[in-house]
Design a protein around this motif. Sequence first.
Motif, PDB file in Angstrom:
ATOM      1  N   LEU A 296       0.826  -1.206   0.000  1.00 40.07           N
ATOM      2  CA  LEU A 296       0.000   0.000   0.000  1.00 40.07           C
ATOM      3  C   LEU A 296       0.859   1.254   0.000  1.00 40.07           C
ATOM      4  O   LEU A 296       0.608   2.201  -0.751  1.00 40.07           O
ATOM      5  N   ALA A 297       1.900   1.240   0.872  1.00 41.39           N
ATOM      6  CA  ALA A 297       2.800   2.399   0.917  1.00 41.39           C
ATOM      7  C   ALA A 297       3.532   2.569  -0.413  1.00 41.39           C
ATOM      8  O   ALA A 297       3.713   3.689  -0.899  1.00 41.39           O
ATOM      9  N   ASP A 298       3.944   1.429  -1.004  1.00 43.85           N
ATOM     10  CA  ASP A 298       4.652   1.494  -2.287  1.00 43.85           C
ATOM     11  C   ASP A 298       3.749   2.051  -3.378  1.00 43.85           C
ATOM     12  O   ASP A 298       4.187   2.857  -4.205  1.00 43.85           O
ATOM     13  N   ARG A 299       2.478   1.630  -3.347  1.00 42.09           N
ATOM     14  CA  ARG A 299       1.565   2.156  -4.363  1.00 42.09           C
ATOM     15  C   ARG A 299       1.355   3.653  -4.189  1.00 42.09           C
ATOM     16  O   ARG A 299       1.313   4.410  -5.154  1.00 42.09           O
ATOM     17  N   LEU A 300       1.254   4.080  -2.916  1.00 44.23           N
ATOM     18  CA  LEU A 300       1.133   5.515  -2.665  1.00 44.23           C
ATOM     19  C   LEU A 300       2.381   6.256  -3.141  1.00 44.23           C
ATOM     20  O   LEU A 300       2.290   7.360  -3.693  1.00 44.23           O
ATOM     21  N   ASN A 301       3.572   5.630  -2.904  1.00 47.22           N
ATOM     22  CA  ASN A 301       4.812   6.253  -3.381  1.00 47.22           C
ATOM     23  C   ASN A 301       4.848   6.327  -4.901  1.00 47.22           C
ATOM     24  O   ASN A 301       5.297   7.330  -5.480  1.00 47.22           O
ATOM     25  N   ILE A 302       4.382   5.242  -5.537  1.00 50.85           N
ATOM     26  CA  ILE A 302       4.341   5.253  -7.009  1.00 50.85           C
ATOM     27  C   ILE A 302       3.396   6.332  -7.501  1.00 50.85           C
ATOM     28  O   ILE A 302       3.717   7.106  -8.418  1.00 50.85           O
ATOM     29  N   MET A 303       2.222   6.396  -6.865  1.00 50.67           N
ATOM     30  CA  MET A 303       1.256   7.424  -7.253  1.00 50.67           C
ATOM     31  C   MET A 303       1.813   8.819  -6.989  1.00 50.67           C
ATOM     32  O   MET A 303       1.641   9.739  -7.798  1.00 50.67           O
ATOM     33  N   ARG A 304       2.539   8.965  -5.838  1.00 55.13           N
ATOM     34  CA  ARG A 304       3.131  10.265  -5.519  1.00 55.13           C
ATOM     35  C   ARG A 304       4.230  10.613  -6.522  1.00 55.13           C
ATOM     36  O   ARG A 304       4.317  11.764  -6.972  1.00 55.13           O
ATOM     37  N   SER A 305       5.053   9.599  -6.866  1.00 50.60           N
ATOM     38  CA  SER A 305       6.122   9.852  -7.842  1.00 50.60           C
ATOM     39  C   SER A 305       5.544  10.237  -9.197  1.00 50.60           C
ATOM     40  O   SER A 305       6.036  11.161  -9.858  1.00 50.60           O
ATOM     41  N   GLU A 306       4.506   9.490  -9.599  1.00 49.10           N
ATOM     42  CA  GLU A 306       3.875   9.822 -10.877  1.00 49.10           C
ATOM     43  C   GLU A 306       3.260  11.215 -10.835  1.00 49.10           C
ATOM     44  O   GLU A 306       3.342  11.976 -11.810  1.00 49.10           O
ATOM     45  N   LYS A 307       2.662  11.556  -9.678  1.00 47.69           N
ATOM     46  CA  LYS A 307       2.064  12.881  -9.545  1.00 47.69           C
ATOM     47  C   LYS A 307       3.139  13.962  -9.577  1.00 47.69           C
ATOM     48  O   LYS A 307       2.980  15.002 -10.232  1.00 47.69           O
TER      49      LYS A 307
END
Length: 560
Positions: A380-391
Amino acid sequence: MKYFIIFILNFTLISFSVANPPSSRPVIIDDSYHEEKIGQYIEIYRDDNNFSFKEVIEKNEFVLNQTLIPNIGLTPSNIWIRVTVKNKTNTPSLLLDLEYPMLDEVEFFYPDSNGNYSSILLNENYSKERKYKNPDYTFDLNIPKNELKTYYLRVNNIEQIILPLSIRQSRTLWEKTTTKSIINGVYAGIILIMFLYNVFLFLSTQEKSYLFYVIYVLSTGMTHMGIQGYSINYFFSNIKIDGSILTIYASIAGISVIMFTKSFLQTKINAKKLNYGLTALIILFSISLLLSLLGKVHLGFNLMQMSTTVFSIYILIVSYYLLIKGYKPAKFFALSMSILLIGAIIFLLKDFGILPYNNITNYTMQSASAIEMALLSFALADRLNIMRSEKEASQKKTLEVLQENEKIIREQNIVLEQKVEERTTELNRTLRDLKETQAQLVDAEKMSSLGQLTAGIAHEINNPINFVSSNIPPLRQDIEDLNTILSKYEEIETSSSINEKLQEINLLKKELDYDYLKTELKTIINGIEDGAKRTAEIVSGLKNFSRLDEVDLQKTDINE
Protein backbone atom coordinates in the motif's frame (compact mmCIF):
# COMPACT_ATOMS: atom_id res chain seq x y z
CA MET A 1 -4.80 -20.29 2.41
CA LYS A 2 -4.49 -23.02 5.03
CA TYR A 3 -7.74 -24.69 3.93
CA PHE A 4 -6.42 -24.96 0.39
CA ILE A 5 -3.53 -27.14 1.53
CA ILE A 6 -5.82 -29.15 3.81
CA PHE A 7 -8.10 -29.86 0.89
CA ILE A 8 -5.23 -31.28 -1.19
CA LEU A 9 -3.42 -33.22 1.51
CA ASN A 10 -6.63 -34.90 2.66
CA PHE A 11 -6.61 -36.81 -0.61
CA THR A 12 -2.89 -37.53 -0.74
CA LEU A 13 -1.97 -38.68 2.79
CA ILE A 14 -3.29 -41.51 4.95
CA SER A 15 -3.77 -40.57 8.55
CA PHE A 16 -3.44 -43.99 10.12
CA SER A 17 -3.26 -47.60 9.12
CA VAL A 18 -6.00 -50.20 9.63
CA ALA A 19 -4.27 -53.16 7.99
CA ASN A 20 -2.57 -55.66 10.33
CA PRO A 21 -2.41 -53.27 13.32
CA PRO A 22 0.27 -54.02 15.87
CA SER A 23 -0.66 -54.73 19.47
CA SER A 24 -1.33 -51.91 21.92
CA ARG A 25 1.58 -50.48 23.86
CA PRO A 26 1.44 -48.18 26.88
CA VAL A 27 3.13 -44.82 27.28
CA ILE A 28 5.88 -45.27 29.83
CA ILE A 29 6.46 -42.18 31.99
CA ASP A 30 9.83 -42.44 33.72
CA ASP A 31 12.72 -40.14 34.51
CA SER A 32 14.01 -40.43 30.95
CA TYR A 33 10.65 -39.46 29.46
CA HIS A 34 10.70 -36.29 27.38
CA GLU A 35 7.61 -34.41 26.47
CA GLU A 36 6.84 -35.64 23.04
CA LYS A 37 3.83 -36.46 20.99
CA ILE A 38 2.32 -39.85 21.84
CA GLY A 39 0.46 -40.38 18.56
CA GLN A 40 2.19 -43.73 17.94
CA TYR A 41 0.96 -45.03 21.30
CA ILE A 42 -2.75 -44.28 20.93
CA GLU A 43 -5.51 -46.44 19.48
CA ILE A 44 -8.27 -44.96 17.33
CA TYR A 45 -11.81 -46.02 16.51
CA ARG A 46 -14.03 -44.24 14.00
CA ASP A 47 -17.62 -44.27 15.25
CA ASP A 48 -20.11 -43.71 12.43
CA ASN A 49 -23.15 -44.69 14.52
CA ASN A 50 -22.81 -42.48 17.63
CA PHE A 51 -22.26 -45.41 20.01
CA SER A 52 -22.21 -44.87 23.75
CA PHE A 53 -19.01 -45.22 25.75
CA LYS A 54 -20.04 -48.65 27.01
CA GLU A 55 -20.82 -49.85 23.48
CA VAL A 56 -17.46 -48.61 22.18
CA ILE A 57 -15.59 -50.47 24.95
CA GLU A 58 -17.52 -53.64 24.31
CA LYS A 59 -16.88 -53.51 20.55
CA ASN A 60 -13.15 -53.09 21.19
CA GLU A 61 -12.39 -52.27 17.55
CA PHE A 62 -9.60 -49.80 18.24
CA VAL A 63 -6.69 -49.68 15.80
CA LEU A 64 -3.19 -48.67 16.85
CA ASN A 65 -2.13 -45.44 15.19
CA GLN A 66 1.24 -45.38 13.42
CA THR A 67 1.86 -41.64 12.96
CA LEU A 68 3.32 -39.14 15.40
CA ILE A 69 0.39 -36.75 14.93
CA PRO A 70 -2.81 -38.49 13.77
CA ASN A 71 -4.70 -36.60 11.09
CA ILE A 72 -8.25 -37.89 10.68
CA GLY A 73 -9.27 -35.28 8.12
CA LEU A 74 -12.84 -34.07 7.61
CA THR A 75 -15.44 -36.44 9.04
CA PRO A 76 -18.86 -36.13 10.71
CA SER A 77 -18.12 -39.25 12.77
CA ASN A 78 -17.09 -39.42 16.41
CA ILE A 79 -13.42 -40.32 16.83
CA TRP A 80 -12.60 -42.43 19.88
CA ILE A 81 -9.07 -42.52 21.26
CA ARG A 82 -7.65 -44.99 23.75
CA VAL A 83 -4.34 -44.47 25.47
CA THR A 84 -2.71 -46.51 28.21
CA VAL A 85 -0.22 -44.80 30.51
CA LYS A 86 2.17 -46.30 33.04
CA ASN A 87 3.76 -43.94 35.55
CA LYS A 88 7.18 -44.92 36.92
CA THR A 89 7.87 -41.56 38.49
CA ASN A 90 7.13 -40.22 41.94
CA THR A 91 4.83 -37.57 40.44
CA PRO A 92 1.27 -38.90 40.17
CA SER A 93 -0.19 -35.64 38.81
CA LEU A 94 0.31 -35.72 35.07
CA LEU A 95 -1.58 -33.87 32.38
CA LEU A 96 -2.92 -35.12 29.07
CA ASP A 97 -2.70 -32.24 26.60
CA LEU A 98 -4.56 -32.22 23.27
CA GLU A 99 -2.93 -29.29 21.51
CA TYR A 100 -5.60 -28.55 18.91
CA PRO A 101 -8.05 -25.87 20.15
CA MET A 102 -10.10 -25.95 16.93
CA LEU A 103 -11.90 -29.14 17.99
CA ASP A 104 -15.58 -28.53 18.62
CA GLU A 105 -16.04 -31.12 21.33
CA VAL A 106 -13.74 -33.34 23.42
CA GLU A 107 -15.01 -35.76 26.09
CA PHE A 108 -12.46 -37.31 28.43
CA PHE A 109 -13.17 -40.64 30.17
CA TYR A 110 -11.04 -41.52 33.22
CA PRO A 111 -11.21 -44.49 35.62
CA ASP A 112 -11.51 -44.35 39.40
CA SER A 113 -9.93 -46.70 41.85
CA ASN A 114 -12.67 -49.29 41.20
CA GLY A 115 -12.27 -49.17 37.44
CA ASN A 116 -15.50 -47.25 36.86
CA TYR A 117 -15.28 -44.46 34.29
CA SER A 118 -16.44 -40.88 34.62
CA SER A 119 -16.24 -38.21 31.98
CA ILE A 120 -15.48 -34.54 31.48
CA LEU A 121 -17.02 -32.81 28.46
CA LEU A 122 -15.30 -29.74 27.04
CA ASN A 123 -16.15 -27.82 23.93
CA GLU A 124 -15.79 -24.40 22.35
CA ASN A 125 -18.55 -23.05 24.58
CA TYR A 126 -17.94 -21.42 27.95
CA SER A 127 -14.25 -21.39 28.73
CA LYS A 128 -15.23 -20.69 32.35
CA GLU A 129 -16.19 -24.38 32.62
CA ARG A 130 -12.59 -25.43 32.01
CA LYS A 131 -10.36 -26.22 34.98
CA TYR A 132 -7.28 -24.93 33.20
CA LYS A 133 -7.42 -21.56 31.45
CA ASN A 134 -5.53 -23.00 28.57
CA PRO A 135 -6.52 -22.79 24.87
CA ASP A 136 -5.74 -26.51 24.52
CA TYR A 137 -7.84 -29.36 25.86
CA THR A 138 -6.03 -30.36 29.07
CA PHE A 139 -7.06 -33.15 31.47
CA ASP A 140 -5.67 -34.51 34.76
CA LEU A 141 -4.05 -37.96 34.85
CA ASN A 142 -3.79 -39.17 38.46
CA ILE A 143 -1.60 -42.26 38.20
CA PRO A 144 0.24 -43.51 41.30
CA LYS A 145 3.78 -44.77 40.84
CA ASN A 146 4.16 -48.03 38.89
CA GLU A 147 0.45 -48.18 38.11
CA LEU A 148 -1.06 -48.43 34.63
CA LYS A 149 -4.32 -46.78 33.58
CA THR A 150 -6.30 -46.60 30.36
CA TYR A 151 -8.05 -43.40 29.25
CA TYR A 152 -10.50 -42.65 26.50
CA LEU A 153 -11.24 -39.53 24.47
CA ARG A 154 -14.20 -38.84 22.22
CA VAL A 155 -13.54 -36.11 19.65
CA ASN A 156 -15.96 -34.41 17.28
CA ASN A 157 -15.31 -31.55 14.89
CA ILE A 158 -16.89 -30.10 11.75
CA GLU A 159 -13.44 -29.09 10.52
CA GLN A 160 -10.16 -30.95 10.19
CA ILE A 161 -9.49 -33.37 13.06
CA ILE A 162 -5.82 -33.42 14.07
CA LEU A 163 -4.71 -35.08 17.32
CA PRO A 164 -1.38 -33.72 18.63
CA LEU A 165 -1.52 -35.55 22.00
CA SER A 166 1.19 -35.35 24.65
CA ILE A 167 1.60 -36.11 28.34
CA ARG A 168 3.20 -33.38 30.44
CA GLN A 169 3.92 -32.41 33.99
CA SER A 170 2.25 -29.26 35.30
CA ARG A 171 5.42 -27.14 35.28
CA THR A 172 6.39 -27.99 31.72
CA LEU A 173 2.79 -27.51 30.55
CA TRP A 174 2.68 -23.99 31.90
CA GLU A 175 6.10 -23.27 30.44
CA LYS A 176 4.78 -24.39 27.08
CA THR A 177 1.57 -22.40 27.57
CA THR A 178 3.54 -19.30 28.53
CA THR A 179 5.73 -19.64 25.45
CA LYS A 180 2.65 -20.07 23.30
CA SER A 181 0.99 -17.06 24.92
CA ILE A 182 4.07 -14.92 24.33
CA ILE A 183 4.24 -15.92 20.68
CA ASN A 184 0.53 -15.32 20.18
CA GLY A 185 0.80 -12.08 22.13
CA VAL A 186 3.52 -10.90 19.74
CA TYR A 187 1.33 -11.87 16.82
CA ALA A 188 -1.67 -10.09 18.36
CA GLY A 189 0.53 -7.05 18.91
CA ILE A 190 1.56 -7.08 15.25
CA ILE A 191 -2.10 -7.35 14.26
CA LEU A 192 -3.03 -4.49 16.58
CA ILE A 193 -0.21 -2.29 15.29
CA MET A 194 -1.14 -3.03 11.67
CA PHE A 195 -4.78 -2.37 12.47
CA LEU A 196 -4.24 0.97 14.24
CA TYR A 197 -1.58 2.16 11.80
CA ASN A 198 -3.73 1.48 8.75
CA VAL A 199 -6.86 2.89 10.41
CA PHE A 200 -4.89 6.11 10.86
CA LEU A 201 -3.75 5.98 7.22
CA PHE A 202 -7.32 5.37 6.07
CA LEU A 203 -8.58 8.36 8.06
CA SER A 204 -5.75 10.47 6.63
CA THR A 205 -5.96 9.42 2.99
CA GLN A 206 -9.61 8.26 2.69
CA GLU A 207 -8.21 5.55 0.39
CA LYS A 208 -10.73 2.69 0.39
CA SER A 209 -7.96 0.10 -0.06
CA TYR A 210 -6.87 0.85 3.51
CA LEU A 211 -10.42 0.25 4.77
CA PHE A 212 -10.56 -3.22 3.17
CA TYR A 213 -7.06 -3.95 4.45
CA VAL A 214 -8.02 -2.94 8.01
CA ILE A 215 -11.04 -5.29 7.94
CA TYR A 216 -8.85 -8.05 6.51
CA VAL A 217 -6.18 -7.58 9.21
CA LEU A 218 -8.75 -7.67 12.00
CA SER A 219 -10.69 -10.68 10.68
CA THR A 220 -7.50 -12.62 9.84
CA GLY A 221 -6.09 -11.90 13.30
CA MET A 222 -9.33 -13.11 14.89
CA THR A 223 -9.22 -16.22 12.71
CA HIS A 224 -5.70 -17.14 13.79
CA MET A 225 -6.42 -16.35 17.42
CA GLY A 226 -9.48 -18.58 17.11
CA ILE A 227 -7.37 -21.37 15.62
CA GLN A 228 -5.03 -21.06 18.60
CA GLY A 229 -8.03 -21.24 20.94
CA TYR A 230 -7.94 -17.71 22.31
CA SER A 231 -11.42 -16.71 21.14
CA ILE A 232 -13.23 -18.42 24.00
CA ASN A 233 -10.62 -17.37 26.57
CA TYR A 234 -10.45 -13.68 25.80
CA PHE A 235 -13.32 -12.68 23.51
CA PHE A 236 -16.23 -15.04 24.30
CA SER A 237 -15.36 -16.41 27.72
CA ASN A 238 -18.92 -16.06 29.06
CA ILE A 239 -20.86 -16.40 25.82
CA LYS A 240 -22.07 -19.57 24.21
CA ILE A 241 -20.66 -19.91 20.71
CA ASP A 242 -20.65 -22.70 18.18
CA GLY A 243 -18.24 -24.03 15.58
CA SER A 244 -19.29 -21.40 13.08
CA ILE A 245 -17.16 -18.63 14.63
CA LEU A 246 -14.00 -19.54 12.68
CA THR A 247 -16.03 -19.90 9.49
CA ILE A 248 -17.45 -16.43 10.09
CA TYR A 249 -13.99 -14.99 10.71
CA ALA A 250 -12.56 -16.73 7.65
CA SER A 251 -15.47 -15.67 5.40
CA ILE A 252 -15.15 -12.03 6.42
CA ALA A 253 -11.39 -12.25 5.87
CA GLY A 254 -11.97 -13.77 2.42
CA ILE A 255 -14.47 -11.08 1.40
CA SER A 256 -12.29 -8.24 2.68
CA VAL A 257 -9.08 -9.52 1.07
CA ILE A 258 -10.87 -9.93 -2.28
CA MET A 259 -12.25 -6.40 -2.01
CA PHE A 260 -8.74 -5.25 -1.10
CA THR A 261 -7.34 -7.11 -4.12
CA LYS A 262 -9.91 -5.55 -6.47
CA SER A 263 -9.23 -2.07 -5.12
CA PHE A 264 -5.46 -2.37 -4.76
CA LEU A 265 -4.74 -4.06 -8.09
CA GLN A 266 -7.46 -2.11 -9.91
CA THR A 267 -8.63 -5.36 -11.50
CA LYS A 268 -11.73 -3.69 -12.96
CA ILE A 269 -9.35 -1.71 -15.20
CA ASN A 270 -6.20 -3.86 -15.40
CA ALA A 271 -7.79 -7.34 -15.57
CA LYS A 272 -11.45 -7.03 -16.54
CA LYS A 273 -12.06 -10.74 -17.21
CA LEU A 274 -10.29 -11.92 -14.04
CA ASN A 275 -12.26 -9.34 -12.05
CA TYR A 276 -15.46 -11.30 -12.71
CA GLY A 277 -13.93 -14.33 -10.97
CA LEU A 278 -13.12 -12.25 -7.88
CA THR A 279 -16.71 -11.02 -7.79
CA ALA A 280 -17.97 -14.62 -7.96
CA LEU A 281 -15.70 -15.55 -5.03
CA ILE A 282 -17.13 -12.68 -2.98
CA ILE A 283 -20.59 -14.14 -3.58
CA LEU A 284 -19.43 -17.61 -2.45
CA PHE A 285 -17.85 -16.26 0.75
CA SER A 286 -21.01 -14.23 1.43
CA ILE A 287 -23.16 -17.36 1.10
CA SER A 288 -20.79 -19.21 3.46
CA LEU A 289 -21.06 -16.36 5.97
CA LEU A 290 -24.85 -16.36 5.73
CA LEU A 291 -25.07 -20.14 6.19
CA SER A 292 -22.88 -19.95 9.29
CA LEU A 293 -24.99 -17.18 10.77
CA LEU A 294 -28.13 -19.25 10.10
CA GLY A 295 -26.65 -22.24 11.93
CA LYS A 296 -25.76 -24.34 8.86
CA VAL A 297 -22.28 -24.76 10.26
CA HIS A 298 -21.05 -27.81 8.36
CA LEU A 299 -22.37 -26.60 5.01
CA GLY A 300 -21.00 -23.10 5.61
CA PHE A 301 -17.58 -24.47 6.54
CA ASN A 302 -17.38 -26.71 3.47
CA LEU A 303 -18.35 -23.82 1.20
CA MET A 304 -15.83 -21.55 2.91
CA GLN A 305 -13.11 -24.18 2.53
CA MET A 306 -13.90 -24.68 -1.16
CA SER A 307 -13.98 -20.90 -1.76
CA THR A 308 -10.65 -20.49 0.06
CA THR A 309 -9.12 -23.27 -2.04
CA VAL A 310 -10.20 -21.64 -5.29
CA PHE A 311 -9.29 -18.16 -4.07
CA SER A 312 -5.79 -19.23 -2.96
CA ILE A 313 -4.99 -20.32 -6.52
CA TYR A 314 -6.95 -17.58 -8.25
CA ILE A 315 -5.43 -14.66 -6.36
CA LEU A 316 -1.92 -15.85 -7.21
CA ILE A 317 -2.91 -16.08 -10.88
CA VAL A 318 -4.29 -12.53 -10.78
CA SER A 319 -1.27 -11.04 -8.99
CA TYR A 320 1.33 -12.73 -11.21
CA TYR A 321 -0.70 -11.90 -14.32
CA LEU A 322 -0.59 -8.21 -13.44
CA LEU A 323 3.06 -8.50 -12.42
CA ILE A 324 3.90 -9.92 -15.86
CA LYS A 325 1.90 -7.11 -17.47
CA GLY A 326 4.20 -4.64 -15.69
CA TYR A 327 1.79 -3.32 -13.06
CA LYS A 328 4.27 -2.23 -10.37
CA PRO A 329 1.99 -2.37 -7.29
CA ALA A 330 1.49 -6.12 -7.91
CA LYS A 331 5.12 -6.77 -6.92
CA PHE A 332 4.68 -6.76 -3.13
CA PHE A 333 1.20 -8.26 -3.45
CA ALA A 334 2.42 -11.34 -5.34
CA LEU A 335 5.33 -11.76 -2.92
CA SER A 336 3.07 -11.55 0.15
CA MET A 337 0.63 -14.14 -1.19
CA SER A 338 3.50 -16.47 -2.13
CA ILE A 339 4.94 -16.26 1.40
CA LEU A 340 1.51 -16.94 2.89
CA LEU A 341 1.16 -20.01 0.67
CA ILE A 342 4.60 -21.29 1.72
CA GLY A 343 3.70 -20.76 5.38
CA ALA A 344 0.44 -22.66 4.92
CA ILE A 345 2.26 -25.57 3.25
CA ILE A 346 4.81 -25.83 6.08
CA PHE A 347 2.04 -25.62 8.68
CA LEU A 348 0.07 -28.42 7.06
CA LEU A 349 3.12 -30.61 6.47
CA LYS A 350 3.69 -30.33 10.20
CA ASP A 351 0.07 -31.35 10.89
CA PHE A 352 0.47 -34.40 8.65
CA GLY A 353 3.68 -35.47 10.39
CA ILE A 354 5.95 -34.89 7.42
CA LEU A 355 7.76 -32.07 9.24
CA PRO A 356 8.53 -32.18 12.97
CA TYR A 357 6.02 -30.66 15.39
CA ASN A 358 7.82 -27.79 17.12
CA ASN A 359 7.42 -24.07 17.77
CA ILE A 360 8.91 -23.19 14.38
CA THR A 361 6.54 -25.33 12.33
CA ASN A 362 3.62 -24.79 14.70
CA TYR A 363 3.73 -21.00 14.32
CA THR A 364 4.81 -20.86 10.69
CA MET A 365 1.30 -19.93 9.59
CA GLN A 366 1.12 -17.00 11.98
CA SER A 367 4.62 -15.87 11.02
CA ALA A 368 3.74 -16.06 7.33
CA SER A 369 0.49 -14.20 8.02
CA ALA A 370 2.35 -11.44 9.88
CA ILE A 371 4.93 -11.16 7.05
CA GLU A 372 2.11 -11.17 4.50
CA MET A 373 0.28 -8.36 6.30
CA ALA A 374 3.51 -6.36 6.60
CA LEU A 375 4.21 -6.85 2.88
CA LEU A 376 0.65 -5.83 2.00
CA SER A 377 1.13 -2.73 4.14
CA PHE A 378 4.41 -2.09 2.29
CA ALA A 379 2.52 -2.67 -0.95
CA LEU A 380 0.00 0.00 0.00
CA ALA A 381 2.80 2.40 0.92
CA ASP A 382 4.65 1.49 -2.29
CA ARG A 383 1.57 2.16 -4.36
CA LEU A 384 1.13 5.51 -2.66
CA ASN A 385 4.81 6.25 -3.38
CA ILE A 386 4.34 5.25 -7.01
CA MET A 387 1.26 7.42 -7.25
CA ARG A 388 3.13 10.27 -5.52
CA SER A 389 6.12 9.85 -7.84
CA GLU A 390 3.88 9.82 -10.88
CA LYS A 391 2.06 12.88 -9.54
CA GLU A 392 5.36 14.68 -8.86
CA ALA A 393 6.65 13.75 -12.32
CA SER A 394 3.41 14.99 -13.82
CA GLN A 395 3.61 18.21 -11.78
CA LYS A 396 7.26 18.67 -12.78
CA LYS A 397 6.42 18.18 -16.41
CA THR A 398 3.49 20.57 -16.06
CA LEU A 399 5.79 23.12 -14.40
CA GLU A 400 8.32 22.79 -17.22
CA VAL A 401 5.56 23.27 -19.75
CA LEU A 402 4.29 26.31 -17.85
CA GLN A 403 7.79 27.79 -17.68
CA GLU A 404 8.30 27.19 -21.38
CA ASN A 405 4.92 28.74 -22.06
CA GLU A 406 5.84 31.72 -19.89
CA LYS A 407 9.07 32.18 -21.85
CA ILE A 408 7.19 31.97 -25.12
CA ILE A 409 4.62 34.44 -23.79
CA ARG A 410 7.35 36.91 -22.81
CA GLU A 411 8.91 36.67 -26.25
CA GLN A 412 5.54 36.97 -27.87
CA ASN A 413 4.77 40.02 -25.73
CA ILE A 414 7.88 41.79 -27.05
CA VAL A 415 6.95 40.94 -30.62
CA LEU A 416 3.34 41.93 -29.96
CA GLU A 417 4.39 45.28 -28.47
CA GLN A 418 6.35 46.05 -31.63
CA LYS A 419 3.48 44.95 -33.81
CA VAL A 420 1.00 46.86 -31.65
CA GLU A 421 3.05 50.03 -32.08
CA GLU A 422 3.17 49.50 -35.84
CA ARG A 423 -0.48 48.64 -35.95
CA THR A 424 -1.38 51.64 -33.78
CA THR A 425 0.07 54.00 -36.35
CA GLU A 426 -1.59 52.09 -39.11
CA LEU A 427 -4.88 51.97 -37.19
CA ASN A 428 -4.78 55.73 -36.55
CA ARG A 429 -4.40 56.27 -40.27
CA THR A 430 -7.09 53.74 -40.99
CA LEU A 431 -9.30 55.37 -38.38
CA ARG A 432 -9.03 58.70 -40.09
CA ASP A 433 -9.84 57.09 -43.40
CA LEU A 434 -12.76 55.28 -41.80
CA LYS A 435 -14.09 58.52 -40.32
CA GLU A 436 -13.93 60.18 -43.70
CA THR A 437 -15.50 57.18 -45.35
CA GLN A 438 -18.11 57.06 -42.60
CA ALA A 439 -19.00 60.71 -43.22
CA GLN A 440 -19.30 60.00 -46.90
CA LEU A 441 -21.39 56.93 -46.22
CA VAL A 442 -23.62 58.89 -43.87
CA ASP A 443 -24.15 61.52 -46.53
CA ALA A 444 -24.74 58.85 -49.12
CA GLU A 445 -27.11 57.09 -46.77
CA LYS A 446 -28.92 60.33 -46.16
CA MET A 447 -29.25 60.89 -49.89
CA SER A 448 -30.34 57.30 -50.34
CA SER A 449 -32.88 57.67 -47.56
CA LEU A 450 -34.06 60.94 -49.05
CA GLY A 451 -34.36 59.31 -52.45
CA GLN A 452 -36.31 56.41 -50.92
CA LEU A 453 -38.52 58.89 -49.08
CA THR A 454 -39.08 60.90 -52.26
CA ALA A 455 -39.81 57.74 -54.24
CA GLY A 456 -42.26 56.63 -51.58
CA ILE A 457 -44.01 59.97 -51.53
CA ALA A 458 -44.10 60.01 -55.33
CA HIS A 459 -45.57 56.52 -55.33
CA GLU A 460 -48.20 57.41 -52.76
CA ILE A 461 -49.18 60.64 -54.58
CA ASN A 462 -49.09 58.91 -57.98
CA ASN A 463 -52.00 56.66 -57.08
CA PRO A 464 -54.58 59.44 -56.45
CA ILE A 465 -53.15 61.50 -59.34
CA ASN A 466 -53.84 58.53 -61.56
CA PHE A 467 -57.48 58.84 -60.52
CA VAL A 468 -57.49 62.33 -61.99
CA SER A 469 -55.31 61.75 -65.05
CA SER A 470 -57.12 58.60 -66.06
CA ASN A 471 -60.55 60.33 -65.83
CA ILE A 472 -59.59 63.36 -67.97
CA PRO A 473 -59.90 61.66 -71.43
CA PRO A 474 -63.41 60.30 -70.79
CA LEU A 475 -64.38 63.64 -69.18
CA ARG A 476 -63.16 65.51 -72.24
CA GLN A 477 -65.05 63.13 -74.52
CA ASP A 478 -68.22 63.50 -72.46
CA ILE A 479 -67.93 67.27 -72.48
CA GLU A 480 -67.46 67.26 -76.26
CA ASP A 481 -70.59 65.11 -76.61
CA LEU A 482 -72.50 67.56 -74.40
CA ASN A 483 -71.19 70.49 -76.43
CA THR A 484 -72.43 68.70 -79.59
CA ILE A 485 -75.88 68.36 -78.08
CA LEU A 486 -75.85 71.99 -76.89
CA SER A 487 -74.80 73.24 -80.34
CA LYS A 488 -77.84 71.46 -81.77
CA TYR A 489 -80.02 73.39 -79.38
CA GLU A 490 -78.44 76.63 -80.50
CA GLU A 491 -79.37 75.79 -84.09
CA ILE A 492 -83.05 75.78 -83.10
CA GLU A 493 -83.11 79.53 -82.88
CA THR A 494 -81.98 79.94 -86.47
CA SER A 495 -83.95 77.08 -87.88
CA SER A 496 -87.45 77.39 -89.14
CA SER A 497 -88.32 73.81 -88.50
CA ILE A 498 -88.21 73.34 -84.70
CA ASN A 499 -89.78 69.96 -84.73
CA GLU A 500 -87.25 68.61 -87.13
CA LYS A 501 -84.42 69.99 -84.99
CA LEU A 502 -85.89 68.52 -81.87
CA GLN A 503 -86.30 65.25 -83.62
CA GLU A 504 -82.71 65.49 -84.79
CA ILE A 505 -81.59 66.39 -81.27
CA ASN A 506 -83.45 63.40 -79.86
CA LEU A 507 -81.81 61.18 -82.41
CA LEU A 508 -78.43 62.64 -81.43
CA LYS A 509 -79.11 62.06 -77.66
CA LYS A 510 -80.06 58.55 -78.42
CA GLU A 511 -76.95 58.09 -80.51
CA LEU A 512 -74.71 59.58 -77.81
CA ASP A 513 -76.64 57.76 -75.01
CA TYR A 514 -77.37 60.96 -73.18
CA ASP A 515 -78.71 59.31 -70.02
CA TYR A 516 -75.52 57.23 -69.58
CA LEU A 517 -73.48 60.34 -70.41
CA LYS A 518 -74.94 62.18 -67.42
CA THR A 519 -74.27 59.24 -65.14
CA GLU A 520 -70.73 58.87 -66.45
CA LEU A 521 -69.98 62.57 -65.93
CA LYS A 522 -71.10 62.29 -62.31
CA THR A 523 -68.91 59.21 -61.80
CA ILE A 524 -65.86 60.87 -63.42
CA ILE A 525 -66.24 64.00 -61.32
CA ASN A 526 -66.55 61.84 -58.13
CA GLY A 527 -63.35 59.96 -59.10
CA ILE A 528 -61.47 63.19 -59.70
CA GLU A 529 -62.76 64.55 -56.41
CA ASP A 530 -61.66 61.35 -54.58
CA GLY A 531 -58.16 61.55 -56.10
CA ALA A 532 -57.89 65.18 -55.05
CA LYS A 533 -58.93 64.31 -51.45
CA ARG A 534 -56.35 61.47 -51.25
CA THR A 535 -53.64 63.76 -52.50
CA ALA A 536 -54.60 66.33 -49.91
CA GLU A 537 -54.53 63.65 -47.15
CA ILE A 538 -51.03 62.49 -48.19
CA VAL A 539 -49.76 66.04 -48.15
CA SER A 540 -51.41 66.65 -44.76
CA GLY A 541 -49.91 63.40 -43.34
CA LEU A 542 -46.45 64.32 -44.64
CA LYS A 543 -46.82 67.73 -43.05
CA ASN A 544 -47.83 66.18 -39.70
CA PHE A 545 -44.82 63.80 -39.89
CA SER A 546 -42.21 66.37 -40.75
CA ARG A 547 -43.26 69.45 -38.71
CA LEU A 548 -40.15 71.21 -39.93
CA ASP A 549 -41.59 74.56 -39.04
CA GLU A 550 -42.18 73.77 -35.35
CA VAL A 551 -39.61 73.70 -32.53
CA ASP A 552 -41.84 73.72 -29.43
CA LEU A 553 -43.43 70.70 -27.80
CA GLN A 554 -47.11 70.41 -28.69
CA LYS A 555 -49.94 68.03 -28.04
CA THR A 556 -50.54 65.67 -30.94
CA ASP A 557 -52.75 62.76 -31.97
CA ILE A 558 -50.78 59.51 -32.10
CA ASN A 559 -53.30 58.07 -34.55
CA GLU A 560 -52.41 60.87 -36.98
